[in-house]
Design a protein around this motif. Structure first.
Motif, mmCIF file in Angstrom:
data_model
loop_
_atom_site.group_PDB
_atom_site.id
_atom_site.type_symbol
_atom_site.label_atom_id
_atom_site.label_comp_id
_atom_site.label_asym_id
_atom_site.label_seq_id
_atom_site.Cartn_x
_atom_site.Cartn_y
_atom_site.Cartn_z
ATOM 1 N N ILE A 163 -12.279 -13.311 32.115
ATOM 2 C CA ILE A 163 -12.343 -12.872 33.513
ATOM 3 C C ILE A 163 -12.388 -11.346 33.572
ATOM 4 N N GLU A 164 -11.562 -10.706 32.760
ATOM 5 C CA GLU A 164 -11.527 -9.239 32.733
ATOM 6 C C GLU A 164 -12.852 -8.666 32.202
ATOM 7 N N THR A 165 -13.429 -9.322 31.207
ATOM 8 C CA THR A 165 -14.722 -8.879 30.684
ATOM 9 C C THR A 165 -15.786 -8.964 31.769
ATOM 10 N N ALA A 166 -15.809 -10.077 32.495
ATOM 11 C CA ALA A 166 -16.781 -10.229 33.585
ATOM 12 C C ALA A 166 -16.577 -9.152 34.644
ATOM 13 N N ARG A 167 -15.333 -8.854 34.951
ATOM 14 C CA ARG A 167 -15.051 -7.822 35.957
ATOM 15 C C ARG A 167 -15.523 -6.452 35.479
ATOM 16 N N VAL A 168 -15.236 -6.143 34.235
ATOM 17 C CA VAL A 168 -15.577 -4.823 33.697
ATOM 18 C C VAL A 168 -17.091 -4.611 33.645
ATOM 19 N N ARG B 240 -19.296 -5.833 35.453
ATOM 20 C CA ARG B 240 -19.875 -5.764 36.807
ATOM 21 C C ARG B 240 -19.570 -4.448 37.510
ATOM 22 N N LEU B 241 -18.708 -3.623 36.919
ATOM 23 C CA LEU B 241 -18.371 -2.331 37.534
ATOM 24 C C LEU B 241 -19.613 -1.464 37.632
#
Length: 193
Positions: free
Chosen positions: A171-176, A178-179
């Motif tokens: 989840i954190e990888t996907a968030r990062v 997409r920044l």
């Protein structure tokens, strides 16, 4: 490179094959002694690195590598002796493969590794506690009635938490990734650590 903490880490790495051979050859007490020595050097190298101000990038790479190798050695040794099922090995190794894929995704987007999540530390601790407790029950059969269920409970809980932390990393990888994309020179070091 040749700091006291790094030398301790190299020593700990050198003990991995010794531990695996002892475990596979059913020399359980000796394997537990090697594991205890490795654990002591793990604590000591971190303590000395901070105390002597000798924290190095090499040390930061060696420490988790040694942890993973001991975990894999314990899994392989116990599974080879049919003391744990191969599906447990696949579950735990599969999570590390999953994290390696996430690392590749991060790197291909210009980011370094994500910081270690506290849940991942708890999961790893549970695995490092549960598997040796199972070994303890094998090494000392009189302890087996108590050690086996406790070891299994802690190891299975650790495997569950291991994957839970892996999902958090995903989840954190996907968030990062997409920044908004800042300048390339800034992106490469935003998530070091």
């Amino acid at each position: 490179m040749l700091t006291v903490p790094n030398i301790l880490s190299f020593f700990r790495l050198a003990l991995v094959p010794v531990f695996l051979v002892l475990l596979i050859s059913a020399q359980d007490v000796a394997a537990l002694v090697v594991l205890a020595v490795a654990s002591a050097t793990d604590f000591l190298d971190g303590y000395l690195a901070r105390r002597l101000n000798q924290i190095s990038r090499l040390g930061q790479l060696l420490d988790p590598a040694a942890d993973r190798l001991y975990l894999f050695a314990a899994l392989l040794g116990l599974a080879a002796r049919e003391l744990i099922p191969w599906w447990l090995v696949a579950v735990i190794v599969g999570r590390d493969v999953f994290l390696a894929v996430l690392g590749i995704i991060l790197a291909s987007n210009g980011y370094g590794p994500l910081p270690v999540h506290q849940l991942g530390k708890v999961a790893t601790f549970a695995l490092f506690l549960g598997l040796p407790i199972i070994m303890l029950g094998v090494a000392f059969p009189s302890l087996a009635p108590g050690a086996e269920p406790i070891g299994w409970a802690v190891a299975l809980w650790g495997a569950f938490l291991y994957w839970w932390a892996g999902i958090i990393y995903a989840i954190e990888t996907a968030r990062v990734i997409r920044l908004p994309q800042p300048a390339a020179s800034v992106r490469s070091d935003t998530l070091e650590g």
